[in-house]
Each structure stands twice: as structure tokens, then as C-alpha cells.
Design a protein around this motif. Structure first.
Motif, PDB file in Angstrom:
ATOM      1  N   VAL A 181       0.873  -1.163   0.000  1.00  0.00           N
ATOM      2  CA  VAL A 181       0.000   0.000   0.000  1.00  0.00           C
ATOM      3  C   VAL A 181       0.917   1.221   0.000  1.00  0.00           C
ATOM      4  O   VAL A 181       1.875   1.281   0.792  1.00  0.00           O
ATOM      5  CB  VAL A 181      -0.923   0.017   1.226  1.00  0.00           C
ATOM      6  CG1 VAL A 181      -1.862   1.225   1.173  1.00  0.00           C
ATOM      7  CG2 VAL A 181      -1.727  -1.274   1.298  1.00  0.00           C
ATOM      8  N   THR A 183       2.015   5.530  -0.577  1.00  0.00           N
ATOM      9  CA  THR A 183       1.719   6.952  -0.407  1.00  0.00           C
ATOM     10  C   THR A 183       2.835   7.734  -1.067  1.00  0.00           C
ATOM     11  O   THR A 183       3.984   7.271  -1.109  1.00  0.00           O
ATOM     12  CB  THR A 183       1.586   7.328   1.076  1.00  0.00           C
ATOM     13  OG1 THR A 183       1.268   8.726   1.186  1.00  0.00           O
ATOM     14  CG2 THR A 183       2.857   7.049   1.845  1.00  0.00           C
ATOM     15  N   LYS A 208       0.868  -4.962   3.408  1.00  0.00           N
ATOM     16  CA  LYS A 208      -0.443  -4.975   4.050  1.00  0.00           C
ATOM     17  C   LYS A 208      -0.401  -5.651   5.419  1.00  0.00           C
ATOM     18  O   LYS A 208      -1.115  -5.254   6.340  1.00  0.00           O
ATOM     19  CB  LYS A 208      -1.465  -5.669   3.149  1.00  0.00           C
ATOM     20  CG  LYS A 208      -1.855  -4.869   1.925  1.00  0.00           C
ATOM     21  CD  LYS A 208      -2.891  -5.604   1.088  1.00  0.00           C
ATOM     22  CE  LYS A 208      -3.270  -4.800  -0.156  1.00  0.00           C
ATOM     23  NZ  LYS A 208      -4.261  -5.529  -0.994  1.00  0.00           N
ATOM     24  N   ILE A 216      -4.499  -0.852  10.614  1.00  0.00           N
ATOM     25  CA  ILE A 216      -4.848  -0.062   9.432  1.00  0.00           C
ATOM     26  C   ILE A 216      -5.320  -0.976   8.324  1.00  0.00           C
ATOM     27  O   ILE A 216      -4.608  -1.908   7.928  1.00  0.00           O
ATOM     28  CB  ILE A 216      -3.637   0.754   8.938  1.00  0.00           C
ATOM     29  CG1 ILE A 216      -3.191   1.746  10.021  1.00  0.00           C
ATOM     30  CG2 ILE A 216      -3.975   1.496   7.642  1.00  0.00           C
ATOM     31  CD1 ILE A 216      -1.895   2.447   9.693  1.00  0.00           C
ATOM     32  N   GLU A 217      -6.522  -0.743   7.836  1.00  0.00           N
ATOM     33  CA  GLU A 217      -7.045  -1.496   6.700  1.00  0.00           C
ATOM     34  C   GLU A 217      -7.055  -0.572   5.481  1.00  0.00           C
ATOM     35  O   GLU A 217      -7.801   0.394   5.427  1.00  0.00           O
ATOM     36  CB  GLU A 217      -8.462  -2.001   6.998  1.00  0.00           C
ATOM     37  CG  GLU A 217      -8.534  -2.984   8.161  1.00  0.00           C
ATOM     38  CD  GLU A 217      -7.754  -4.269   7.910  1.00  0.00           C
ATOM     39  OE1 GLU A 217      -7.604  -4.648   6.731  1.00  0.00           O
ATOM     40  OE2 GLU A 217      -7.285  -4.872   8.887  1.00  0.00           O
ATOM     41  N   ALA A 218      -6.167  -0.835   4.537  1.00  0.00           N
ATOM     42  CA  ALA A 218      -6.081  -0.015   3.335  1.00  0.00           C
ATOM     43  C   ALA A 218      -5.770  -0.923   2.158  1.00  0.00           C
ATOM     44  O   ALA A 218      -5.138  -1.966   2.306  1.00  0.00           O
ATOM     45  CB  ALA A 218      -4.996   1.046   3.490  1.00  0.00           C
ATOM     46  N   THR A 219      -6.225  -0.524   0.985  1.00  0.00           N
ATOM     47  CA  THR A 219      -6.028  -1.358  -0.206  1.00  0.00           C
ATOM     48  C   THR A 219      -4.883  -0.870  -1.083  1.00  0.00           C
ATOM     49  O   THR A 219      -3.986  -1.627  -1.436  1.00  0.00           O
ATOM     50  CB  THR A 219      -7.321  -1.408  -1.028  1.00  0.00           C
ATOM     51  OG1 THR A 219      -7.767  -0.066  -1.312  1.00  0.00           O
ATOM     52  CG2 THR A 219      -8.415  -2.147  -0.246  1.00  0.00           C
ATOM     53  N   SER A 221      -3.897   3.023  -1.109  1.00  0.00           N
ATOM     54  CA  SER A 221      -3.360   4.343  -0.791  1.00  0.00           C
ATOM     55  C   SER A 221      -3.470   4.664   0.692  1.00  0.00           C
ATOM     56  O   SER A 221      -4.437   4.293   1.356  1.00  0.00           O
ATOM     57  CB  SER A 221      -4.096   5.412  -1.601  1.00  0.00           C
ATOM     58  OG  SER A 221      -3.673   6.705  -1.234  1.00  0.00           O
ATOM     59  N   LEU A 222      -2.451   5.392   1.180  1.00  0.00           N
ATOM     60  CA  LEU A 222      -2.447   5.878   2.561  1.00  0.00           C
ATOM     61  C   LEU A 222      -2.526   7.405   2.586  1.00  0.00           C
ATOM     62  O   LEU A 222      -2.126   8.053   3.550  1.00  0.00           O
ATOM     63  CB  LEU A 222      -1.161   5.425   3.265  1.00  0.00           C
ATOM     64  CG  LEU A 222      -0.954   3.920   3.384  1.00  0.00           C
ATOM     65  CD1 LEU A 222       0.473   3.623   3.848  1.00  0.00           C
ATOM     66  CD2 LEU A 222      -1.956   3.314   4.341  1.00  0.00           C
TER      67      LEU A 222
END
Length: 394
Positions: A181, A183, A208, A216-219, A221-222
Motif C-alpha cells: 500500500v 503513499t 499490508k 490499518i485497513e487499506a487497499t 493508498s495511505l
């Protein structure tokens, strides 16, 4: 010899528990080690260093020796990053990464692949150029070796130029498909306290599984949660609004008082004095024209409008520290080009940092221009640690 510089910064400024929580860094395209030095000052352990050009790696080793810093635990690797595509070499790195992880340490890869193929002022050949291909190789290495996090640094042309942006997005998609993930931010080094206007794209990614451990649950992007601005020391809008002086007649060894309303710590003169550049070991290393050059005495102080023969102003930040493609930067109040010591100070390095006396001028200025400013490196490194919650409360 005690490592006074980094010990103070790690223990007092950063405040991280370096014995228990120190992430371990594998550095690629290391140059003379500016990026690595910033990470170490923030509390990381740089354990593996890879650089292709021997004079740069020799400079890296020399600077560590004079600053009393130990060699990386897993040593120096002189060679092209493409060598790690070889199964045997790839397995060696994988074994080292696995060893670190088995010790419950986080592993990070950091690097800035050569950028001329994405630079408007450079070759601009994109991902088809020999240097451009190395960016894809670095991303491939990350996907195969699976460090817990990574940093990728490059010129803004890779991110802003349409013909290169497609390639950049392709690399990101590959990372996303391999459970990272990401940024990104177009940073300006002056925001972190370096005395130069230098924009660069910084891409950072985390596995991940690491994010899951942080809750943190992100696919993909942060963007909304990564604390990019936390360790920025100067707002770019405020910097722009300051009453910086314009061009003024050149006067060799002349005096000029600091104007009111500017931030002194962002000026050329402040860093020249801070690093005592006239008494620095690299003070007398600078290019000298064979027969002298009359224009050195007529270009106004602060005239940095042209591609070449830019004269810095003592009470302004420097333009981007880059000395390739015939970009000649002149001393504000001396009729000569900048010295190696002065260029190092504009990269916001500690005054104890030095390059070896036998390095060629071409190699010295090239490795300086390629480096990430130390203050920016340190700020970004702290931001990652903050996000990972690596501190005394862990």
C-alpha cells in the motif's frame, strides 16, 4: 572513535529506542550516503549498502570512517542492481532479509535510481533509457524480496511529465499487486530545513501485513493517514512570501547585511558559516578555469536565472544543487565556482562529513548533486518511524 553526531541526534532529537525497535535498512543506489545518513540519524540501522560506481562507494566508506561510524553489518556491495536478478545473488539478499525478520526487526529498502532519463534538463529518455530501466529493476527487486516497507526517490519529471507518469503508475500498480500500500508526495527539501529549492517525488510503501498489525485497513493508498507534514519545519507558502533579496552587483569579498523578514537558517551564508566551509577538508577543491574567466566578476550576486553560470545570493536559498549538464554555480562573493565543501553544506550535511581528498572533482560534484539533502532525508525517515509507531512506548 565515538559517533558523536549521530548518537546525539538519535538519543536526544529522535528519541527512539534504538536497541529494541531499530528498523534495518538495505540501501540501493547509495552514492556517498546522504540518504542513509539521514535515516541513521533518525534511528535506523543501515545494514547493507549497494552502489555501482566505485568512487562513490569509496566516498561513502571514507565519510563513515572520519565520522567514527561502523561499517554496515552485511557489508558493501559494489555492482549494478541488475545483478540481483541473478538467482544466486537474489537468494543471498533474500537470506539476509529473512534473517533480519526472524529477529523481529522491520526491514526497509531505500533508494533513488539514477534520474537523468526522467529529467527535463537531462536525457529525458524515460523508462527506455539505461538509467530509466533501473527504476523498474528496483521495483522488481522490492516485489521479489518483500521488505516490510520501502522508499523510492526520483526527480519530479517522473511524476509530473505525462510521458513518464504512465510508467510511474505502472510501477505503482505492480507494487499494489504484490501487497504493498503506497503513499507519495512531491517534497521540496527546503521544507525540511535544507537551504535549497529541490523538488523530488517520494514514493513510500508498506506491506499490508504490517499495516494490519498497526490496525490499518487499506487497499492501495495511505493518502489520508500518512503524516507527511508532521516533520516539515517550514511551510512552503511562508517561504515564498518572505522578502528575499533580488540581484545585486557582485563585489568580491564584499559585505551585505541580512535583510529583515527572511529565515536565516535557509540561506547560503548561514550554512557556509555553520559548516565552517573555509576551513573544511574539502575547502580547496573547486574547478578553476585554465586562463581565468572574466564573467566570474561581472555576474550579479543572486543572478540564477540562466541554466549555467548561476551566481548564488548569500541571503537566499540555493537553486537545486545539481552540477551536471554544464550547470555552473558561482560563489556569492568570490570570483570562482563553489568548492566541494560549500556544495556539501548546501546539501545540509553535518560539517564533519567530508569526501576523500583524492576524489576527482567531477565525481565529487556528481555525487553531491545526486544526493538527497540530509535534513530532508532525516525528516522523511522520522515520518516513517512515526507512522510505524516505532518509539519508546512500543
Amino acid at each position: 572513535m565515538p559517533n558523536i553526531i549521530l548518537d546525539v541526534e538519535i538519543k536526544l532529537e529522535a528519541g527512539y529506542n534504538i536497541m529494541k525497535n531499530t528498523p534495518v535498512i538495505f540501501s540501493f543506489f547509495s552514492g556517498a550516503g546522504f540518504l542513509d545518513l539521514g535515516f541513521e540519524a533518525a534511528g535506523y540501522d543501515v545494514a547493507f549498502v549497494n552502489e555501482y560506481h566505485r568512487p562513490f562507494l569509496d566516498a561513502y566508506k571514507h565519510s563513515r570512517k572520519v565520522m567514527g561510524m561502523p561499517a554496515p553489518k552485511y557489508g558493501y556491495h559494489l555492482g549494478d542492481i541488475s545483478e540481483f536478478e541473478n538467482p544466486d545473488e537474489s537468494q543471498k539478499i533474500l537470506n539476509l532479509v529473512s534473517m533480519v525478520k526472524s529477529d523481529n526487526k522491520l526491514v526497509g529498502f531505500i533508494g533513488g535510481p539514477p534520474c537523468p532519463d526522467f529529467s527535463i534538463g537531462g536525457k529525458n529518455r524515460g523508462h527506455e533509457g539505461e538509467n530509466g530501466k533501473l527504476s523498474a529493476t528496483y521495483i522488481e527487486l522490492i516485489c521479489k524480496q518483500r521488505p516490510d516497507f520501502f522508499l523510492f526517490e526520483n526527480v519530479k519529471g517522473l511524476w509530473r511529465t505525462k510521458k513518464h507518469r504512465e510508467f510511474y503508475e505502472t510501477m505503482k500498480e505492480k507494487l499494489h499487486c504484490n501487497d504493498y500500500v503506497t503513499t507519495e508526495r512531491l517534497i521540496n527539501s527546503i521544507e525540511y530545513g535544507a537551504p535549497q529549492q529541490r523538488e523530488r517525488i517520494i514514493l513510500i510503501g508498506f506491506q499490508k501485513s504490517i499495516l494490519h498489525g498497526l490496525g490499518i485497513e487499506a487497499t492501495h493508498s495511505l493518502k489520508e493517514i500518512f503524516p507527511w507534514e508532521k516533520y516539515i519545519t517550514h511551510c512552503i507558502q511562508d517561504i515564498i512570501a518572505m522578502p528575499w533579496p533580488g540581484m545585486e552587483p557582485f563585489e568580491e569579498d564584499g559585505n551585505r547585511n541580512k535583510p529583515n523578514g527572511i529565515e536565516e537558517k535557509l540561506t547560503v551564508e548561514y550554512w557556509f558559516k555553520k559548516n565552517d566551509v573555509l576551513n573544511h577538508p574539502n575547502a580547496h577543491q573547486y574547478f578553476t578555469p585554465r586562463a581565468g574567466l572574466a564573467k566570474f566578476q561581472v555576474i550579479p550576486e543572486g543572478d540564477d536565472s540562466k541554466k549555467s553560470y548561476k551566481r548564488l545570493h548569500r541571503w537566499r536559498p540555493s537553486p537545486t544543487v545539481a552540477y551536471g549538464n554544464n550547470e555552473v554555480h558561482l560563489h556569492p562573493y568570490k570570483a570562482r565556482r563553489l568548492s566541494v565543501a560549500e556544495a556539501l553544506s548546501l546539501q545540509s550535511l553535518p560539517k564533519e562529513f567530508e569526501l576523500p581528498p583524492n576524489i576527482t572533482l567531477s565525481d565529487a560534484f556528481k555525487t553531491i548533486g545526486n544526493g538527497v539533502p540530509y535534513e530532508a532525508s532525516k525528516g522523511i525517515a522520522k515520518t516513517i518511524l512515526d507512522f510505524l509507531k516505532v518509539n519508546n512506548d512500543e
